[in-house]
Design a protein around this motif. Structure first.
Motif, PDB file in Angstrom:
ATOM      1  N   GLN A   1       0.825  -1.202   0.000  1.00 28.96           N
ATOM      2  CA  GLN A   1       0.000   0.000   0.000  1.00 28.96           C
ATOM      3  C   GLN A   1       0.858   1.251   0.000  1.00 28.96           C
ATOM      4  OE1 GLN A   1      -3.153  -0.398  -0.371  1.00 28.96           O
ATOM      5  NE2 GLN A   1      -3.773   1.750  -0.308  1.00 28.96           N
ATOM      6  N   ILE A   2       1.977   1.219   0.748  1.00 24.12           N
ATOM      7  CA  ILE A   2       2.895   2.355   0.768  1.00 24.12           C
ATOM      8  C   ILE A   2       3.471   2.587  -0.627  1.00 24.12           C
ATOM      9  CG2 ILE A   2       5.129   3.166   1.631  1.00 24.12           C
ATOM     10  CD1 ILE A   2       4.469   1.793   4.279  1.00 24.12           C
ATOM     11  N   ILE A   3       3.826   1.494  -1.319  1.00 25.27           N
ATOM     12  CA  ILE A   3       4.359   1.630  -2.674  1.00 25.27           C
ATOM     13  C   ILE A   3       3.312   2.228  -3.606  1.00 25.27           C
ATOM     14  CG2 ILE A   3       5.242   0.359  -4.671  1.00 25.27           C
ATOM     15  CD1 ILE A   3       6.563  -1.579  -2.757  1.00 25.27           C
ATOM     16  N   ARG A   4       2.050   1.802  -3.446  1.00 24.16           N
ATOM     17  CA  ARG A   4       0.975   2.372  -4.268  1.00 24.16           C
ATOM     18  C   ARG A   4       0.871   3.878  -4.044  1.00 24.16           C
ATOM     19  NH1 ARG A   4      -3.067  -0.933  -6.495  1.00 24.16           N
ATOM     20  NH2 ARG A   4      -4.542   0.785  -6.309  1.00 24.16           N
ATOM     21  N   TYR A   5       0.937   4.314  -2.785  1.00 22.29           N
ATOM     22  CA  TYR A   5       0.875   5.742  -2.491  1.00 22.29           C
ATOM     23  C   TYR A   5       2.107   6.468  -3.035  1.00 22.29           C
ATOM     24  CZ  TYR A   5      -3.067   4.873   0.669  1.00 22.29           C
ATOM     25  OH  TYR A   5      -4.285   4.529   1.190  1.00 22.29           O
ATOM     26  N   SER A   6       3.266   5.804  -2.982  1.00 17.79           N
ATOM     27  CA  SER A   6       4.491   6.404  -3.536  1.00 17.79           C
ATOM     28  C   SER A   6       4.359   6.601  -5.034  1.00 17.79           C
ATOM     29  CB  SER A   6       5.708   5.522  -3.226  1.00 17.79           C
ATOM     30  OG  SER A   6       5.914   5.405  -1.838  1.00 17.79           O
TER      31      SER A   6
ATOM     32  N   VAL B   1       3.481  10.189  -9.566  1.00 16.14           N
ATOM     33  CA  VAL B   1       2.698  10.550 -10.748  1.00 16.14           C
ATOM     34  C   VAL B   1       2.240  12.004 -10.655  1.00 16.14           C
ATOM     35  CG1 VAL B   1       0.519  10.149 -11.957  1.00 16.14           C
ATOM     36  CG2 VAL B   1       1.954   8.216 -11.310  1.00 16.14           C
ATOM     37  N   LEU B   2       1.783  12.426  -9.481  1.00 17.41           N
ATOM     38  CA  LEU B   2       1.335  13.808  -9.310  1.00 17.41           C
ATOM     39  C   LEU B   2       2.500  14.790  -9.463  1.00 17.41           C
ATOM     40  CD1 LEU B   2      -1.212  13.478  -6.354  1.00 17.41           C
ATOM     41  CD2 LEU B   2      -1.704  13.918  -8.779  1.00 17.41           C
ATOM     42  N   LEU B   3       3.689  14.417  -8.993  1.00 17.65           N
ATOM     43  CA  LEU B   3       4.868  15.257  -9.209  1.00 17.65           C
ATOM     44  C   LEU B   3       5.175  15.386 -10.698  1.00 17.65           C
ATOM     45  CD1 LEU B   3       7.298  14.159  -6.351  1.00 17.65           C
ATOM     46  CD2 LEU B   3       6.142  16.359  -6.597  1.00 17.65           C
ATOM     47  N   THR B   4       4.966  14.301 -11.445  1.00 18.40           N
ATOM     48  CA  THR B   4       5.163  14.344 -12.881  1.00 18.40           C
ATOM     49  C   THR B   4       4.166  15.301 -13.530  1.00 18.40           C
ATOM     50  OG1 THR B   4       5.948  12.057 -12.866  1.00 18.40           O
ATOM     51  CG2 THR B   4       5.277  12.955 -14.988  1.00 18.40           C
ATOM     52  N   VAL B   5       2.921  15.292 -13.038  1.00 21.12           N
ATOM     53  CA  VAL B   5       1.905  16.217 -13.554  1.00 21.12           C
ATOM     54  C   VAL B   5       2.343  17.657 -13.331  1.00 21.12           C
ATOM     55  CG1 VAL B   5      -0.457  17.040 -13.254  1.00 21.12           C
ATOM     56  CG2 VAL B   5       0.003  14.591 -13.288  1.00 21.12           C
ATOM     57  N   VAL B   6       2.834  17.958 -12.135  1.00 20.01           N
ATOM     58  CA  VAL B   6       3.324  19.301 -11.838  1.00 20.01           C
ATOM     59  C   VAL B   6       4.464  19.676 -12.782  1.00 20.01           C
ATOM     60  CG1 VAL B   6       4.484  20.733 -10.102  1.00 20.01           C
ATOM     61  CG2 VAL B   6       2.620  19.217  -9.427  1.00 20.01           C
TER      62      VAL B   6
ATOM     63  N   LEU C   1      13.122   7.912  -4.614  1.00 21.67           N
ATOM     64  CA  LEU C   1      11.827   7.899  -5.292  1.00 21.67           C
ATOM     65  C   LEU C   1      11.783   6.847  -6.392  1.00 21.67           C
ATOM     66  CD1 LEU C   1       9.144   9.533  -5.255  1.00 21.67           C
ATOM     67  CD2 LEU C   1      10.117  10.954  -7.056  1.00 21.67           C
ATOM     68  N   VAL C   2      12.846   6.785  -7.197  1.00 20.26           N
ATOM     69  CA  VAL C   2      12.890   5.846  -8.320  1.00 20.26           C
ATOM     70  C   VAL C   2      12.917   4.403  -7.823  1.00 20.26           C
ATOM     71  CG1 VAL C   2      14.333   5.007 -10.210  1.00 20.26           C
ATOM     72  CG2 VAL C   2      13.910   7.448  -9.960  1.00 20.26           C
ATOM     73  N   THR C   3      13.679   4.112  -6.778  1.00 21.66           N
ATOM     74  CA  THR C   3      13.780   2.743  -6.267  1.00 21.66           C
ATOM     75  C   THR C   3      12.454   2.249  -5.702  1.00 21.66           C
ATOM     76  OG1 THR C   3      16.106   3.120  -5.715  1.00 21.66           O
ATOM     77  CG2 THR C   3      15.050   1.221  -4.708  1.00 21.66           C
ATOM     78  N   ILE C   4      11.736   3.139  -5.034  1.00 18.06           N
ATOM     79  CA  ILE C   4      10.470   2.741  -4.414  1.00 18.06           C
ATOM     80  C   ILE C   4       9.325   2.675  -5.414  1.00 18.06           C
ATOM     81  CG2 ILE C   4       8.706   3.438  -2.731  1.00 18.06           C
ATOM     82  CD1 ILE C   4      10.944   4.590  -1.027  1.00 18.06           C
ATOM     83  N   SER C   5       9.281   3.645  -6.346  1.00 20.58           N
ATOM     84  CA  SER C   5       8.120   3.751  -7.237  1.00 20.58           C
ATOM     85  C   SER C   5       8.438   3.556  -8.714  1.00 20.58           C
ATOM     86  CB  SER C   5       7.462   5.119  -7.060  1.00 20.58           C
ATOM     87  OG  SER C   5       8.283   6.141  -7.585  1.00 20.58           O
ATOM     88  N   SER C   6       9.724   3.549  -9.098  1.00 17.27           N
ATOM     89  CA  SER C   6      10.226   3.488 -10.480  1.00 17.27           C
ATOM     90  C   SER C   6       9.921   4.759 -11.255  1.00 17.27           C
ATOM     91  CB  SER C   6       9.673   2.270 -11.248  1.00 17.27           C
ATOM     92  OG  SER C   6       8.389   2.526 -11.801  1.00 17.27           O
TER      93      SER C   6
END
Length: 257
Positions: free
Chosen positions: A102-107, A112-117, A156-161
């Protein structure tokens, strides 16, 4: 299902080729939401996917002389140790743990939202910085900020890619506003190669890479990226980025709720 994976790889490659947005922000949520792949396996497989595709991109940019290797070194000084520590943390907490999933899903959703910004406000942020040259970092403060950025991106990349593409490029634009777009892209891709390779190796050690899925995605994405690059100038960039921003916002909401 094999053909579906190939088609998905092609679609993501097509969008990446046309927009330049990192494939992780598209591929990882797609695997998690549409195909029901567990978050840890989706992240691990996408990291292996990114390490292969970005290697080819780095070779091209090196030939063109658009890689700032001194900055790549600074980013790696922060990102690579952070990737190792993040991998050890995942190993300690267990990738099959429901709470960690669940933590990975939130990450992923947060990335994704940072990418939108990054997609929507990159030009405005650059204009703000260029209008205030006295606030631009120089010398040791700039080097320290680059290393710290590497730490954040590596984690960030290691946890969420997600993070090495649009987010990494936006950070480079903020720190080095006088660079050309090609230099930003080349440096962003070059530092991401060892980062995604180490992170992917860590996920292989954790057993969270689906090699059959990886092969299917590569079969589809390589021609997709090529075709997307050819048609990049034919499609208005503002339209594509707006469409991607809306899509990614919906993806983030789906991941959270």
């Amino acid at each position: 299902m094999l053909l579906t994976y190939i088609a998905s790889g092609f679609a993501v490659g097509l969008l990446v080729g046309m927009t330049g947005v990192g494939g992780g922000s598209l591929m990882t949520p797609l695997l998690t939401i549409l195909f029901g792949v567990s978050p840890s396996v989706a992240v691990g497989t996408d990291l292996a996917f990114a390490s292969i595709t970005k290697s080819a991109g780095t070779f091209t940019h090196r030939l063109r002389g658009t890689v700032k290797w001194d900055v790549v070194k600074l980013l790696c000084m922060g990102a690579l140790p952070a990737a190792v520590l993040a991998t050890l943390a995942l190993k300690h907490f267990g990738t099959v743990n429901k709470e960690l999933g669940q933590i990975i899903r939130y990450s992923i959703a947060g990335s994704v939202l940072l990418t939108v910004v990054a997609l929507l406000f990159k030009a405005r942020m650059l204009a703000w910085i260029n209008a205030r040259p006295e606030r631009q970092l120089q010398g040791k403060p700039l080097a320290a900020a680059t290393i710290i950025s590497g730490v954040l991106l590596g984690t960030l990349v290691t946890i969420s890619s997600i993070g090495a593409g649009a987010i990494g490029a936006t950070i480079l634009v903020m720190l080095y506003p006088r660079w050309s777009s090609a230099e930003v892209a080349g440096t962003d891709i070059a530092y991401a190669v060892p980062l995604t390779a180490i992170a992917a190796f860590g996920h292989w050690w954790l057993g969270s890479i689906n090699w059959e899925l990886l092969g299917s995605l590569l079969v589809g994405s390589l021609p997709g990226i090529t075709i997307g690059s050819w048609f990049a100038r034919a499609v208005p960039e503002r339209f594509l980025r707006g469409l991607l921003a809306m899509t990614l916002t919906g993806v983030a909401a789906k991941l959270v709720f």
